[in-house]
Design a protein around this motif. Structure first.
Motif, PDB file in Angstrom:
ATOM      1  N   LEU A   1       0.802  -1.219   0.000  1.00  0.00           N
ATOM      2  CA  LEU A   1       0.000   0.000   0.000  1.00  0.00           C
ATOM      3  C   LEU A   1       0.836   1.271   0.000  1.00  0.00           C
ATOM      4  O   LEU A   1       0.374   2.316  -0.486  1.00  0.00           O
ATOM      5  CB  LEU A   1      -0.931   0.000   1.217  1.00  0.00           C
ATOM      6  CG  LEU A   1      -1.936  -1.146   1.290  1.00  0.00           C
ATOM      7  CD1 LEU A   1      -2.715  -1.087   2.591  1.00  0.00           C
ATOM      8  CD2 LEU A   1      -2.877  -1.118   0.101  1.00  0.00           C
ATOM      9  N   LEU A   2       2.044   1.207   0.528  1.00  0.00           N
ATOM     10  CA  LEU A   2       2.883   2.396   0.631  1.00  0.00           C
ATOM     11  C   LEU A   2       4.024   2.378  -0.382  1.00  0.00           C
ATOM     12  O   LEU A   2       4.158   3.305  -1.193  1.00  0.00           O
ATOM     13  CB  LEU A   2       3.451   2.513   2.052  1.00  0.00           C
ATOM     14  CG  LEU A   2       4.255   3.779   2.361  1.00  0.00           C
ATOM     15  CD1 LEU A   2       3.356   5.008   2.299  1.00  0.00           C
ATOM     16  CD2 LEU A   2       4.899   3.679   3.744  1.00  0.00           C
ATOM     17  N   CYS A   3       4.826   1.329  -0.359  1.00  0.00           N
ATOM     18  CA  CYS A   3       5.991   1.276  -1.255  1.00  0.00           C
ATOM     19  C   CYS A   3       5.581   1.146  -2.715  1.00  0.00           C
ATOM     20  O   CYS A   3       6.307   1.592  -3.608  1.00  0.00           O
ATOM     21  CB  CYS A   3       6.903   0.114  -0.864  1.00  0.00           C
ATOM     22  SG  CYS A   3       7.624   0.283   0.783  1.00  0.00           S
ATOM     23  N   LEU A   4       4.437   0.512  -2.979  1.00  0.00           N
ATOM     24  CA  LEU A   4       3.947   0.348  -4.349  1.00  0.00           C
ATOM     25  C   LEU A   4       2.763   1.261  -4.623  1.00  0.00           C
ATOM     26  O   LEU A   4       1.900   0.946  -5.446  1.00  0.00           O
ATOM     27  CB  LEU A   4       3.569  -1.115  -4.596  1.00  0.00           C
ATOM     28  CG  LEU A   4       4.700  -2.131  -4.417  1.00  0.00           C
ATOM     29  CD1 LEU A   4       4.195  -3.542  -4.719  1.00  0.00           C
ATOM     30  CD2 LEU A   4       5.898  -1.795  -5.299  1.00  0.00           C
ATOM     31  N   ASN A   5       2.724   2.405  -3.968  1.00  0.00           N
ATOM     32  CA  ASN A   5       1.649   3.368  -4.167  1.00  0.00           C
ATOM     33  C   ASN A   5       1.942   4.185  -5.433  1.00  0.00           C
ATOM     34  O   ASN A   5       2.942   4.905  -5.491  1.00  0.00           O
ATOM     35  CB  ASN A   5       1.538   4.290  -2.953  1.00  0.00           C
ATOM     36  CG  ASN A   5       0.318   5.171  -3.020  1.00  0.00           C
ATOM     37  OD1 ASN A   5       0.162   5.964  -3.934  1.00  0.00           O
ATOM     38  ND2 ASN A   5      -0.548   5.052  -2.030  1.00  0.00           N
ATOM     39  N   PRO A   6       1.096   4.090  -6.454  1.00  0.00           N
ATOM     40  CA  PRO A   6       1.388   4.789  -7.722  1.00  0.00           C
ATOM     41  C   PRO A   6       1.497   6.299  -7.571  1.00  0.00           C
ATOM     42  O   PRO A   6       2.312   6.933  -8.258  1.00  0.00           O
ATOM     43  CB  PRO A   6       0.204   4.406  -8.609  1.00  0.00           C
ATOM     44  CG  PRO A   6      -0.331   3.143  -8.027  1.00  0.00           C
ATOM     45  CD  PRO A   6      -0.117   3.266  -6.551  1.00  0.00           C
ATOM     46  N   ALA A   7       0.679   6.894  -6.694  1.00  0.00           N
ATOM     47  CA  ALA A   7       0.732   8.349  -6.522  1.00  0.00           C
ATOM     48  C   ALA A   7       2.087   8.774  -5.974  1.00  0.00           C
ATOM     49  O   ALA A   7       2.690   9.749  -6.448  1.00  0.00           O
ATOM     50  CB  ALA A   7      -0.382   8.804  -5.587  1.00  0.00           C
ATOM     51  N   ILE A   8       2.584   8.079  -4.973  1.00  0.00           N
ATOM     52  CA  ILE A   8       3.882   8.411  -4.404  1.00  0.00           C
ATOM     53  C   ILE A   8       4.987   8.172  -5.422  1.00  0.00           C
ATOM     54  O   ILE A   8       5.919   8.982  -5.553  1.00  0.00           O
ATOM     55  CB  ILE A   8       4.125   7.595  -3.126  1.00  0.00           C
ATOM     56  CG1 ILE A   8       3.090   7.967  -2.056  1.00  0.00           C
ATOM     57  CG2 ILE A   8       5.535   7.820  -2.590  1.00  0.00           C
ATOM     58  CD1 ILE A   8       3.179   7.144  -0.784  1.00  0.00           C
TER      59      ILE A   8
ATOM     60  N   PHE B   1     -11.850 -10.102   3.700  1.00  0.00           N
ATOM     61  CA  PHE B   1     -10.919  -8.980   3.844  1.00  0.00           C
ATOM     62  C   PHE B   1      -9.684  -9.192   2.978  1.00  0.00           C
ATOM     63  O   PHE B   1      -9.207  -8.256   2.318  1.00  0.00           O
ATOM     64  CB  PHE B   1     -10.524  -8.831   5.315  1.00  0.00           C
ATOM     65  CG  PHE B   1      -9.619  -7.662   5.597  1.00  0.00           C
ATOM     66  CD1 PHE B   1     -10.137  -6.388   5.766  1.00  0.00           C
ATOM     67  CD2 PHE B   1      -8.249  -7.843   5.700  1.00  0.00           C
ATOM     68  CE1 PHE B   1      -9.302  -5.308   6.026  1.00  0.00           C
ATOM     69  CE2 PHE B   1      -7.406  -6.782   5.964  1.00  0.00           C
ATOM     70  CZ  PHE B   1      -7.935  -5.511   6.134  1.00  0.00           C
ATOM     71  N   VAL B   2      -9.179 -10.409   2.964  1.00  0.00           N
ATOM     72  CA  VAL B   2      -8.002 -10.734   2.145  1.00  0.00           C
ATOM     73  C   VAL B   2      -8.319 -10.553   0.664  1.00  0.00           C
ATOM     74  O   VAL B   2      -7.493 -10.041  -0.102  1.00  0.00           O
ATOM     75  CB  VAL B   2      -7.525 -12.166   2.429  1.00  0.00           C
ATOM     76  CG1 VAL B   2      -6.448 -12.586   1.429  1.00  0.00           C
ATOM     77  CG2 VAL B   2      -6.989 -12.267   3.847  1.00  0.00           C
ATOM     78  N   LEU B   3      -9.504 -10.940   0.236  1.00  0.00           N
ATOM     79  CA  LEU B   3      -9.893 -10.765  -1.159  1.00  0.00           C
ATOM     80  C   LEU B   3      -9.969  -9.287  -1.537  1.00  0.00           C
ATOM     81  O   LEU B   3      -9.535  -8.889  -2.629  1.00  0.00           O
ATOM     82  CB  LEU B   3     -11.240 -11.441  -1.416  1.00  0.00           C
ATOM     83  CG  LEU B   3     -11.241 -12.973  -1.435  1.00  0.00           C
ATOM     84  CD1 LEU B   3     -12.673 -13.498  -1.590  1.00  0.00           C
ATOM     85  CD2 LEU B   3     -10.369 -13.501  -2.570  1.00  0.00           C
ATOM     86  N   CYS B   4     -10.500  -8.477  -0.640  1.00  0.00           N
ATOM     87  CA  CYS B   4     -10.567  -7.030  -0.890  1.00  0.00           C
ATOM     88  C   CYS B   4      -9.167  -6.421  -0.964  1.00  0.00           C
ATOM     89  O   CYS B   4      -8.884  -5.575  -1.825  1.00  0.00           O
ATOM     90  CB  CYS B   4     -11.387  -6.336   0.196  1.00  0.00           C
ATOM     91  SG  CYS B   4     -13.148  -6.714   0.147  1.00  0.00           S
ATOM     92  N   PHE B   5      -8.295  -6.879  -0.066  1.00  0.00           N
ATOM     93  CA  PHE B   5      -6.916  -6.397  -0.119  1.00  0.00           C
ATOM     94  C   PHE B   5      -6.251  -6.817  -1.429  1.00  0.00           C
ATOM     95  O   PHE B   5      -5.493  -6.049  -2.031  1.00  0.00           O
ATOM     96  CB  PHE B   5      -6.117  -6.932   1.068  1.00  0.00           C
ATOM     97  CG  PHE B   5      -4.644  -6.656   0.961  1.00  0.00           C
ATOM     98  CD1 PHE B   5      -4.153  -5.372   1.119  1.00  0.00           C
ATOM     99  CD2 PHE B   5      -3.753  -7.681   0.678  1.00  0.00           C
ATOM    100  CE1 PHE B   5      -2.791  -5.110   1.004  1.00  0.00           C
ATOM    101  CE2 PHE B   5      -2.400  -7.435   0.565  1.00  0.00           C
ATOM    102  CZ  PHE B   5      -1.912  -6.144   0.729  1.00  0.00           C
ATOM    103  N   ALA B   6      -6.530  -8.027  -1.886  1.00  0.00           N
ATOM    104  CA  ALA B   6      -5.966  -8.495  -3.155  1.00  0.00           C
ATOM    105  C   ALA B   6      -6.437  -7.622  -4.315  1.00  0.00           C
ATOM    106  O   ALA B   6      -5.656  -7.315  -5.235  1.00  0.00           O
ATOM    107  CB  ALA B   6      -6.358  -9.949  -3.391  1.00  0.00           C
TER     108      ALA B   6
ATOM    109  N   LEU C   1      -7.305  -4.446  -4.097  1.00  0.00           N
ATOM    110  CA  LEU C   1      -6.585  -3.176  -3.963  1.00  0.00           C
ATOM    111  C   LEU C   1      -5.132  -3.327  -4.394  1.00  0.00           C
ATOM    112  O   LEU C   1      -4.573  -2.447  -5.061  1.00  0.00           O
ATOM    113  CB  LEU C   1      -6.660  -2.689  -2.517  1.00  0.00           C
ATOM    114  CG  LEU C   1      -5.919  -1.390  -2.177  1.00  0.00           C
ATOM    115  CD1 LEU C   1      -6.364  -0.266  -3.100  1.00  0.00           C
ATOM    116  CD2 LEU C   1      -6.159  -1.009  -0.729  1.00  0.00           C
ATOM    117  N   ALA C   2      -4.518  -4.446  -4.032  1.00  0.00           N
ATOM    118  CA  ALA C   2      -3.122  -4.686  -4.425  1.00  0.00           C
ATOM    119  C   ALA C   2      -3.005  -4.779  -5.939  1.00  0.00           C
ATOM    120  O   ALA C   2      -2.050  -4.252  -6.531  1.00  0.00           O
ATOM    121  CB  ALA C   2      -2.618  -5.977  -3.776  1.00  0.00           C
ATOM    122  N   ALA C   3      -3.974  -5.427  -6.591  1.00  0.00           N
ATOM    123  CA  ALA C   3      -3.963  -5.520  -8.048  1.00  0.00           C
ATOM    124  C   ALA C   3      -4.064  -4.132  -8.673  1.00  0.00           C
ATOM    125  O   ALA C   3      -3.377  -3.828  -9.664  1.00  0.00           O
ATOM    126  CB  ALA C   3      -5.111  -6.408  -8.526  1.00  0.00           C
ATOM    127  N   GLY C   4      -4.919  -3.281  -8.091  1.00  0.00           N
ATOM    128  CA  GLY C   4      -5.026  -1.910  -8.575  1.00  0.00           C
ATOM    129  C   GLY C   4      -3.727  -1.148  -8.421  1.00  0.00           C
ATOM    130  O   GLY C   4      -3.305  -0.410  -9.315  1.00  0.00           O
TER     131      GLY C   4
END
Length: 540
Positions: free
Chosen positions: A149-156, A362-367, A369-372
């Motif tokens: 969520l942080l290191c692979l954040n596209p905006a950052i 929850f894990v599926l939702c995180f997955a 978001l991670a894909a995005g």
């Protein structure tokens, strides 16, 4: 050699009456062995992941050809050097920190690509520091989620590998967001020292100051009296250190705020786009919807599972308060401003607590978001389909085409363009150039006679409809012996963008080559003096 023993395979044992007892003992002893092996594997994976973060950010920063806003900094420092700092104190909308840092780094390296590399590595260092700190405090699960969520954040990745204020503001904010473990004088020194440093980099400090104080207040293991005394002393020292810059803000820079403030509707929309999906992909797309569903699902499930503990999450308060302040002040309408909220959003989501029957969902939702995030990161790396139009520009193919045309024209090629990023690279390549962002002081009569003139059309930016029509009408009036046309960088989302601005082109660049230009051609509308003060629509 002892640390490698768990990796060795033991020899098979002969079975006898005592085997069940011995097997039980071996099973008991194998548990710490497996734990050690797992710990070693995890340590290696973490190290590899952190190294890849540095490689990713360094590569994006070093290979970037820049975007429109950056070239304001570049030209300013190329023309004025360190004097740009005092000059911007008299007329800019930002504090001088970014200009001073850029000047120092460019003085040391002499290459803007190296400055971007240094900036990118600084950002990567801050992200790795925060991720590892959260992992040690909250466990491997939180650390792994924060890595995504942080290191692979596209905006950052997009905004913090460049030369503008957010590239320095965000790394400091990330560092500041990890409160010290020890609650001695260094605790509040980091808090107020970090805020003063942020204040000289960007006035977004007025957005994050209260959230940072709340973060430190809830994290301090001190009595009420000690807290209040520390805050009073820290705030007093910080006020003295920042008094002069605050005076400049009130008397000079605040007057230029109008270009930074958007309507309430645009602010809410900007927040939803920048924080619910991500800035690395076009908002109306399947990956963007997947990312938004992932965020929404994670938050919903977390509060369904354990609302009390998740409401007590330390990063919820700064993220929520900072987001509200951004919208109320009107700065959330520009996506880049919301990159300052991204670290807190990531830390909040990574430390949500979910257990029981909600875990799998929850894990599926995180997955999702991670894909995005991964999709957006890919777009940022390849400079395509992000929310930043100038970031997506395919500059290298255009420069290659101009080089081929110059060779075919025997070296006699003049370029006419109004894109600030392309204009800087054309100047650096040594082409005679006429355009509002060129550093060359060519006569408006430069375009005749010449063997070749390349007129490069692109998105109009801050040029109004009448101005851009006049510019292109004058270019089309060149007397010539023949012309050819090539287009580069088709925008798959141009129809959607045209609903917001009808001037958005289907292709990023449209190059018309005029050959055998004869006579004098006066392009008054293209001369820098005729369009002084014009900035690109994405600019500050």
């Amino acid at each position: 050699m002892d640390r490698f023993l768990p990796l060795c395979r033991p020899a098979p044992k002969r079975r006898n009456a005592l085997t069940p007892i011995l097997d039980a003992d071996d099973a008991t002893q194998s548990k710490p062995v497996r734990a050690i092996a797992r710990a070693e594997w995890l340590a290696r994976a973490i190290l590899i992941g952190y190294v890849l973060v540095f490689v990713l950010y360094g590569a994006v920063g070093y290979t970037s050809m820049g975007y429109d806003d950056e070239f304001f900094n570049i030209r300013l420092l190329e023309q004025h050097g360190l004097g740009a700092v005092s000059l911007m104190q008299k007329q800019d909308v930002h504090p001088p920190g970014q200009y001073f840092i850029n000047w120092v780094l460019h003085s040391l390296t002499g290459d803007w690509s190296m400055v971007r590399l240094a900036t990118a590595l600084l950002t990567a260092l801050a992200l790795v520091y925060a991720t590892e700190s959260i992992r040690q405090r909250c466990g491997d699960r939180a650390g792994g989620m924060l890595f995504v969520l942080l290191c692979l954040n596209p905006a950052i990745l997009m905004w913090c590998t460049g030369l503008r204020w957010y590239a320095y503001f965000v790394p400091v904010l990330v560092w500041l967001s990890i409160t010290p473990v020890r609650n001695d004088w260094r605790y509040w020194a980091k808090c107020f020292g970090g805020l003063v440093l942020l204040g000289y980099i960007g006035y977004a400090v007025f957005v994050v100051a209260l959230p940072v104080l709340l973060l430190y207040w809830t994290g301090a293991r001190q009595g009420l009296r000690t807290k209040l005394t520390s805050i009073f002393c820290g705030a007093l020292i910080a006020a003295l250190l920042y008094a002069y810059q605050f005076h400049i803000f009130v008397t000079v820079h605040l007057r230029a705020k109008d270009g930074q403030v958007s309507s309430m509707a645009k602010n809410v929309m900007g927040f939803l786009i920048a924080q619910m999906s991500n800035q690395g992909m076009f908002p109306v797309s399947v990956p963007a919807a997947l990312s938004a569903l992932g965020v929404t699902g994670m938050v919903w499930l977390a509060f369904c599972a354990d609302s009390r503990r998740n409401l007590d999450n330390r990063y919820l308060v700064p993220y929520g308060v900072g987001s509200i302040i951004s919208i109320v002040l009107g700065i959330a309408g520009k996506f880049r401003n919301l990159v300052i909220m991204s670290p807190w959003q990531a830390m909040w989501l990574a430390t949500l607590r979910v257990s029981g029957r909600h875990t799998k969902a929850f894990v599926l939702c995180f997955a999702a978001l991670a894909a995005g995030n991964l999709y957006g990161t890919f777009n940022v790396v390849t400079h395509q389909n992000t929310t930043k139009n100038s970031w997506d520009l395919q500059l290298a193919p255009v420069m290659g085409e101009l080089a081929r045309e110059r060779s075919a024209c025997g070296g006699d090629l003049v370029v006419v363009t109004h894109d600030p990023a392309l204009s800087w690279h054309v100047d650096q390549a040594g082409y005679p150039q006429l355009g509002p962002f060129s550093s060359q002081t060519l006569s408006r009569y430069i375009l005749g006679p010449h063997r070749c003139v390349a007129v490069v059309r692109s998105y109009a930016g801050n040029f109004n409809a009448s101005s851009i029509e006049q510019m292109y009408r004058q270019a089309d009036g060149l007397r010539h012996g023949g012309q050819t046309r090539k287009q580069f960088g088709r925008d798959d989302n141009y129809r959607m963008k045209q609903r917001l601005d009808a001037r958005y082109p289907q292709y990023q660049f449209d190059i018309t080559m005029y050959r055998g230009v004869s006579g004098l051609a006066e392009l008054t509308a293209w001369h820098p003096l005729a369009v002084a003060g014009v900035r690109n629509a994405d600019g500050d």
